[in-house]
Write a protein that holds these residues in place. Structure first.
Motif, PDB file in Angstrom:
ATOM      1  N   ALA A  78       0.834  -1.201   0.000  1.00 53.95           N
ATOM      2  CA  ALA A  78       0.000   0.000   0.000  1.00 53.95           C
ATOM      3  C   ALA A  78       0.870   1.252   0.000  1.00 53.95           C
ATOM      4  O   ALA A  78       0.578   2.219  -0.714  1.00 53.95           O
ATOM      5  N   ALA A  79       1.953   1.247   0.777  1.00 56.99           N
ATOM      6  CA  ALA A  79       2.860   2.396   0.814  1.00 56.99           C
ATOM      7  C   ALA A  79       3.548   2.589  -0.536  1.00 56.99           C
ATOM      8  O   ALA A  79       3.687   3.723  -1.013  1.00 56.99           O
ATOM      9  N   SER A  80       3.956   1.502  -1.165  1.00 60.06           N
ATOM     10  CA  SER A  80       4.586   1.588  -2.477  1.00 60.06           C
ATOM     11  C   SER A  80       3.610   2.144  -3.515  1.00 60.06           C
ATOM     12  O   SER A  80       3.977   2.996  -4.336  1.00 60.06           O
ATOM     13  N   ALA A  81       2.360   1.696  -3.475  1.00 61.47           N
ATOM     14  CA  ALA A  81       1.345   2.194  -4.414  1.00 61.47           C
ATOM     15  C   ALA A  81       1.060   3.675  -4.171  1.00 61.47           C
ATOM     16  O   ALA A  81       0.890   4.444  -5.126  1.00 61.47           O
ATOM     17  N   ALA A  82       1.043   4.103  -2.913  1.00 61.29           N
ATOM     18  CA  ALA A  82       0.808   5.516  -2.600  1.00 61.29           C
ATOM     19  C   ALA A  82       1.957   6.373  -3.112  1.00 61.29           C
ATOM     20  O   ALA A  82       1.734   7.452  -3.673  1.00 61.29           O
ATOM     21  N   GLN A  83       3.187   5.903  -2.955  1.00 60.63           N
ATOM     22  CA  GLN A  83       4.333   6.661  -3.440  1.00 60.63           C
ATOM     23  C   GLN A  83       4.325   6.764  -4.967  1.00 60.63           C
ATOM     24  O   GLN A  83       4.614   7.818  -5.530  1.00 60.63           O
ATOM     25  N   LYS A  84       3.951   5.672  -5.644  1.00 59.99           N
ATOM     26  CA  LYS A  84       3.858   5.714  -7.109  1.00 59.99           C
ATOM     27  C   LYS A  84       2.752   6.666  -7.543  1.00 59.99           C
ATOM     28  O   LYS A  84       2.907   7.407  -8.515  1.00 59.99           O
ATOM     29  N   TRP A  85       1.631   6.668  -6.820  1.00 59.75           N
ATOM     30  CA  TRP A  85       0.519   7.563  -7.158  1.00 59.75           C
ATOM     31  C   TRP A  85       0.952   9.018  -6.994  1.00 59.75           C
ATOM     32  O   TRP A  85       0.656   9.860  -7.842  1.00 59.75           O
ATOM     33  N   ILE A  86       1.668   9.322  -5.919  1.00 54.90           N
ATOM     34  CA  ILE A  86       2.140  10.686  -5.674  1.00 54.90           C
ATOM     35  C   ILE A  86       3.137  11.106  -6.753  1.00 54.90           C
ATOM     36  O   ILE A  86       3.065  12.220  -7.280  1.00 54.90           O
ATOM     37  N   ASP A  87       4.072  10.214  -7.121  1.00 56.73           N
ATOM     38  CA  ASP A  87       5.030  10.525  -8.185  1.00 56.73           C
ATOM     39  C   ASP A  87       4.302  10.826  -9.495  1.00 56.73           C
ATOM     40  O   ASP A  87       4.646  11.773 -10.207  1.00 56.73           O
ATOM     41  N   HIS A  88       3.296  10.025  -9.810  1.00 59.80           N
ATOM     42  CA  HIS A  88       2.529  10.226 -11.045  1.00 59.80           C
ATOM     43  C   HIS A  88       1.777  11.560 -11.004  1.00 59.80           C
ATOM     44  O   HIS A  88       1.747  12.290 -11.999  1.00 59.80           O
ATOM     45  N   ALA A  89       1.196  11.888  -9.855  1.00 60.43           N
ATOM     46  CA  ALA A  89       0.473  13.160  -9.722  1.00 60.43           C
ATOM     47  C   ALA A  89       1.423  14.344  -9.861  1.00 60.43           C
ATOM     48  O   ALA A  89       1.081  15.351 -10.489  1.00 60.43           O
ATOM     49  N   LEU A  90       2.621  14.239  -9.301  1.00 58.10           N
ATOM     50  CA  LEU A  90       3.603  15.324  -9.433  1.00 58.10           C
ATOM     51  C   LEU A  90       4.085  15.467 -10.872  1.00 58.10           C
ATOM     52  O   LEU A  90       4.263  16.580 -11.364  1.00 58.10           O
ATOM     53  N   ARG A  91       4.278  14.336 -11.574  1.00 60.58           N
ATOM     54  CA  ARG A  91       4.673  14.390 -12.976  1.00 60.58           C
ATOM     55  C   ARG A  91       3.591  15.054 -13.823  1.00 60.58           C
ATOM     56  O   ARG A  91       3.888  15.852 -14.704  1.00 60.58           O
ATOM     57  N   ARG A  92       2.323  14.718 -13.550  1.00 60.51           N
ATOM     58  CA  ARG A  92       1.212  15.333 -14.293  1.00 60.51           C
ATOM     59  C   ARG A  92       1.178  16.838 -14.076  1.00 60.51           C
ATOM     60  O   ARG A  92       0.927  17.594 -15.001  1.00 60.51           O
ATOM     61  N   SER A  93       1.417  17.273 -12.835  1.00 63.71           N
ATOM     62  CA  SER A  93       1.361  18.713 -12.568  1.00 63.71           C
ATOM     63  C   SER A  93       2.541  19.440 -13.209  1.00 63.71           C
ATOM     64  O   SER A  93       2.408  20.592 -13.610  1.00 63.71           O
ATOM     65  N   LEU A  94       3.704  18.797 -13.333  1.00 60.55           N
ATOM     66  CA  LEU A  94       4.846  19.431 -13.997  1.00 60.55           C
ATOM     67  C   LEU A  94       4.633  19.533 -15.495  1.00 60.55           C
ATOM     68  O   LEU A  94       5.022  20.522 -16.118  1.00 60.55           O
ATOM     69  N   VAL A  95       4.012  18.529 -16.096  1.00 61.39           N
ATOM     70  CA  VAL A  95       3.748  18.554 -17.532  1.00 61.39           C
ATOM     71  C   VAL A  95       2.711  19.628 -17.844  1.00 61.39           C
ATOM     72  O   VAL A  95       2.775  20.294 -18.867  1.00 61.39           O
ATOM     73  N   ALA A  96       1.760  19.827 -16.940  1.00 64.84           N
ATOM     74  CA  ALA A  96       0.711  20.814 -17.168  1.00 64.84           C
ATOM     75  C   ALA A  96       1.244  22.244 -17.083  1.00 64.84           C
ATOM     76  O   ALA A  96       0.610  23.171 -17.556  1.00 64.84           O
TER      77      ALA A  96
END
Length: 110
Positions: A78-96
């Protein structure tokens, strides 16, 4: 808050409108990752074969809940999935973010 249904004097409450916590529910400690926080909830499933499943609640930097990921067999997954989700959300915000949103370099004074 507990709600009771009252229709008259009773010797025993029926419990119809009483709020109870879910059985087998355990809240875990939270963690921080890149300015975001997440906490775990473990619950038991199954009637004959009991197994534990873990969910994770992700809160953004402003402490608002932004995601809830469910049904992981362990807290580590669960912690690994949360960290991957956060990384993906940060990448999306940088691309935007477009270059004009970042700003311009001012001209040198003459």
């Amino acid at each position: 808050m507990t709600w009771y249904a009252r229709t008259g004097p009773r010797k025993k409450e029926s419990g119809k409108f009483r709020s109870y916590s879910q059985t087998g529910l355990e809240k875990g400690t939270g963690q921080q990752y890149r300015g975001w926080s997440f906490s775990f909830v473990t619950h038991q499933t199954g009637s004959s074969v009991r197994r534990s499943l873990t969910s994770v609640s992700i809160c953004g930097p402003s402490k608002n809940q932004v995601a809830y990921l469910r049904d992981f067999p362990s807290i580590q997954q669960a912690a690994s999935a949360a960290q991957k989700w956060i990384d993906h959300a940060l990448r999306r915000s940088l691309v935007a973010t477009t270059p004009k949103d970042v700003g311009t370099i001012p001209a040198l004074p003459k």
